[in-house]
Design an enzyme around this catalytic site. Structure first.
Site, PDB file in Angstrom:
ATOM      1  N   ARG A 102       0.868  -1.183   0.000  1.00 29.02           N
ATOM      2  CA  ARG A 102       0.000   0.000   0.000  1.00 29.02           C
ATOM      3  C   ARG A 102       0.900   1.227   0.000  1.00 29.02           C
ATOM      4  O   ARG A 102       1.474   1.581   1.023  1.00 29.02           O
ATOM      5  CB  ARG A 102      -0.864  -0.040   1.262  1.00 29.02           C
ATOM      6  N   HIS A 143      -3.483   4.132   4.807  1.00 31.60           N
ATOM      7  CA  HIS A 143      -4.587   3.167   4.908  1.00 31.60           C
ATOM      8  C   HIS A 143      -5.871   3.819   4.395  1.00 31.60           C
ATOM      9  O   HIS A 143      -6.572   3.295   3.556  1.00 31.60           O
ATOM     10  CB  HIS A 143      -4.746   2.714   6.352  1.00 31.60           C
ATOM     11  N   TYR A 162       4.832   5.248  11.053  1.00 34.27           N
ATOM     12  CA  TYR A 162       5.104   3.836  11.372  1.00 34.27           C
ATOM     13  C   TYR A 162       5.946   3.116  10.320  1.00 34.27           C
ATOM     14  O   TYR A 162       6.249   1.952  10.484  1.00 34.27           O
ATOM     15  CB  TYR A 162       3.796   3.078  11.619  1.00 34.27           C
TER      16      TYR A 162
END
Lengths: 370, 396
Positions: B291, B295, B304
């Site tokens: 990805r 998200h 992160y």
């Protein structure tokens, strides 16, 4: 339903009385043998004396025979016939493609039933015991209950979830619970609970015919007592409450196994010169308030009884609604008799925990004290 | 005397001096790949059997794969912009996952049923869904947005993770019960393709779906897009072994593919769906992809994951590699210019129509909650109407 002849009407009324009596009696007198013989001559099935377990079995068989899209799903419901034998013989008659012994996973059962309903099937699920419905709770509340509205009505979700529920059978943890309020609280679901074999026979067929999901709560302590079941005349829509015993002083209302308790309380009260009117809700969502409000307007007093926890319960909802709609008729506050707000206790204590005729009468006395 | 006696290190209470055998705990699975990141068609050994499926494709189909991926990426930009401008509550990007989605979707036949998660916008479009319906959902104008029966059997998005895996399995059970499988008629034998992600594989429903699918031998393909991240949690927290190995544990084949290779995504899904339609039962595909974006637009991936990781995957971009391969086969610059223009048009048109979406009226709150009449719906709508009409200028 076709119009009845006068004779049929008379038979039906007699059965209704016998049916009500059977809820409190362990075995009802098979009073309609003559009518049964006549019905047989006319090719009708007439009146049989059945336990609720057998009545639901007969209702399921009718539905399975009538529509090949009806399938049963559940744990141990095939050759064994379910732990309560409600599906006994159905697998043998209709085959394992119509009566599915599923893997032991409640979310899986409900979730795949949803997919089958999307495909045009009408699944009827058996949850083995009340306390085991919770692994399926997510699929029931976040999926099953919402898929019709999420599709703007383009699909419906004709799924029935049968749940043996309630106490009085002395069983172990998670086997005696009354979780109906969780589902009555969820928009998109219908929730019903029969109290007699006759009601159960017809209501299970009505539930299967419904295009909406129906939680069908079966009072397991009432599985075995027998009563008359008229297989020719229903008169039991899915969501119709009824006065099961007439009275003048206090209305008492409940559902499922509690009806038996209320009728016993009414018998004792009668000996003491008090007249209780007993209302059987039959449906918990939606609630058919008509007969209940009529009754309260006559008696001015209402006691709601249920095995479930009292806090945030169906009984609480009824108390609030009756207070709103029949305020000027009430001579006393609506009182609730419930299971205590604790986990269902060890079975050795269940008679303390479950509403008994005496606890109902204690509330009746309080209602009359105002 | 106490029954409890602490035992010495390295011995059992019975005094047995055993040695602990360190059993193998590193599980691996080969990644099946046809087109390498440089855009060279060089099948890995496990990919060899799938090559004929790709070689049989006409140029128009190969070009369509590119067109689909280009449109998907362009719509991603439009969707994110609409969200930033306050026109959508949320946008769910699929940048980086185009090959996994396009290849698998193009492998399905018209009679197949697709159960998406919520990121498969291009899959819906390939099935004939107008993407404005997806924007309507993400704008908060509807809870669903389309009727699957009128949109290529592309079912509704499901936001509760993995719930759809069970619906897909139940649907596939129905196909099986109806006898619409294994007849040999390619026009009627049907299968189900269900999408979910690496995060969803941890859900109970995803595992129960594999149990039921295997038990009833459903005509079904489980398509996991392993995009490495479930919002901020890496796939290593979901699984210590390749997700493709989840198949064999449940009694079905599992294949790990390069999810950024549109050709292998197409070929393996095609093969798996045909097996399913033929009555061979369910199977599982893990498409290893990435990805590239957040998200959703509510997320900040810089918190992160590292730039180096993103750069690594940028080198493996599914569209770049496929374009390189098409160019090597002789696709003209004019073709790519034409596709870019078409993708821009589709995105601009979508944006225009998204801005003109109208808000639903209050009847929609109550309509279709039940299929059959329900007293509370009628009472509450009547109450709301009366309440609203009590305000000055309120609707009657």
């Amino acid at each position: 339903m076709s119009a009845r002849t006068e004779e049929e009407q008379a038979v039906a009324e007699t059965i209704e009385l016998a049916d009500a009596a059977s809820v409190s009696a362990s075995v009802a007198e098979p009073a309609q043998r003559d009518a049964r013989d006549e019905h047989a001559e006319q090719g009708m099935r007439g009146v049989q004396t059945l336990s609720m377990a057998k009545a639901i079995n007969a209702g399921l068989r009718e539905a399975l025979r009538a529509d090949e899209k009806v399938i049963l799903m559940g744990e141990d419901i095939g050759p064994l016939g379910g732990v309560f034998r409600v599906t006994e013989g159905l697998s043998a008659e209709l085959g394992e493609r119509r009566v599915l012994d599923t893997p032991l996973a409640e979310s899986g059962i409900v979730g795949t039933a949803i997919g089958l309903a999307m495909r045009g099937y009408r699944p009827v699920i058996e949850i083995q015991f009340d306390g085991f419905i919770f692994p399926g709770f997510d699929q029931i509340t976040t999926q099953l209950a919402r898929l019709t509205v999420r599709h703007d009505g383009a699909i419906s979700m004709p799924v029935v979830i049968r749940v043996p529920y309630g106490g009085h059978i002395g069983s172990i943890e998670h086997h005696q619970e009354s979780p109906e309020a969780y589902f009555a609280h969820t928009p998109g679901l219908r929730v019903v609970s029969p109290s007699s074999p006759h009601d159960a026979y017809w209501m299970i067929q009505e539930a299967i015919a419904s295009n909406d999901p129906v939680l069908f709560f079966e009072p397991k302590s009432r599985y075995w007592p027998k009563g008359p079941v008229d297989q020719d005349h229903s008169g039991v829509p899915l969501h119709a409450s009824r006065v099961i015993r007439q009275g003048t002083d206090v209305t008492v209302v409940g559902h499922g196994a509690m009806i038996s308790t209320l009728l016993q309380a009414a018998d004792i009260a009668a000996e003491e010169g008090m007249s209780l009117e007993v209302v059987d809700l039959r449906s918990l969502s939606p609630i058919d308030y008509g007969p209940l409000l009529d009754s309260v307007q006559r008696t001015g007093r209402l006691v709601v009884a249920q095995e479930a926890y009292g806090f945030v319960s169906v009984g609480s909802e009824i108390a609030a609604t009756v207070a709103e709609r029949a305020f000027y008729s009430l001579e006393a506050p609506v009182l609730r008799v419930s299971g205590f707000d604790t986990p269902f206790p060890p079975a050795a204590l269940e008679t303390e925990y479950l509403p008994s005729p005496d606890r109902v009468l204690e509330a009746v006395d309080r209602a009359l004290g105002y | 005397m106490s029954l409890y006696r602490p035992h010495k290190k390295g011995t059992t209470p019975s005094g047995y001096r055993g040695t602990v055998v360190a059993r193998e705990r590193d599980f691996t699975a080969p990644t099946v790949q046809l087109l390498n990141p440089a855009g060279v068609l060089r099948p890995t050994p496990e990919a060899e059997p799938y090559l004929p499926l790709v070689e049989a494709l006409p140029d128009t189909t190969l070009e369509q794969f590119y067109r689909d991926m280009a449109i998907s990426r362009r719509i991603d930009i439009a969707g994110a912009n609409l969200q930033r401008q306050g026109q959508l509550a949320l946008w769910v990007p699929s940048h980086g996952q185009e090959a996994a989605q396009v290849g698998s979707a193009r492998a399905a036949r018209a009679q197949d049923h697709i159960f998406p998660s919520y990121r498969e916008h291009i899959v819906g479009m390939i099935r004939g869904l107008d993407p404005v319906n997806i924007l309507s959902l993400l704008r908060g104008a509807t809870l669903g947005g389309w009727n699957p029966a009128e949109n290529g059997n592309f079912h509704l998005y499901t936001l509760v993770l993995a719930s759809q895996t069970l619906h897909a399995t139940g649907y596939a059970m129905g196909i099986q019960f109806d006898g619409s499988v294994g007849t040999g008629d390619p026009e009627t034998d049907a299968a189900v393709l269900v999408y979910y992600g690496d995060g969803s594989t941890s859900q109970g429903d995803a595992n129960e779906a594999l149990v039921f699918a295997s038990s009833y031998q459903t005509p079904q393909v489980f398509f996991i897009q392993n995009n490495q991240w479930a919002i901020s949690v890496p796939v290593s927290r979901q699984s210590r072994s390749p997700l493709s190995l989840r198949g064999s544990g449940f009694g079905m084949p599992g294949v790990r593919i390069d999810g950024n290779d549109v050709l292998v995504s197409y070929a393996v899904t095609r093969q798996s769906l045909e097996e399913a339609r033929s009555g061979a039962g369910p199977s599982l595909i893990e498409a290893v992809t990435y990805r590239m974006g957040a998200h959703t637009t509510a997320d900040d991936p810089t918190k992160y994951r590292t730039d180096a990781e993103v750069a690594y995957w940028a080198e493996r971009d599914p569209i770049t590699r496929y374009r390189t391969w098409l160019e090597g086969r002789g696709a003209s610059p004019a073709f790519f210019d034409e596709v870019d223009a078409e993708a821009a048009d589709v995105a601009a048109d979508l944006r225009r129509r998204a801005l003109s979406l109208t808000a639903p009226t209050r009847e929609k709150i109550f309509a279709h909650v039940y299929s059959e009449p329900h007293p509370l719906m009628a009472e509450e709508l009547a109450w709301l109407d009366a309440y609203e009409s009590g305000f000055e200028g309120g609707a009657a």
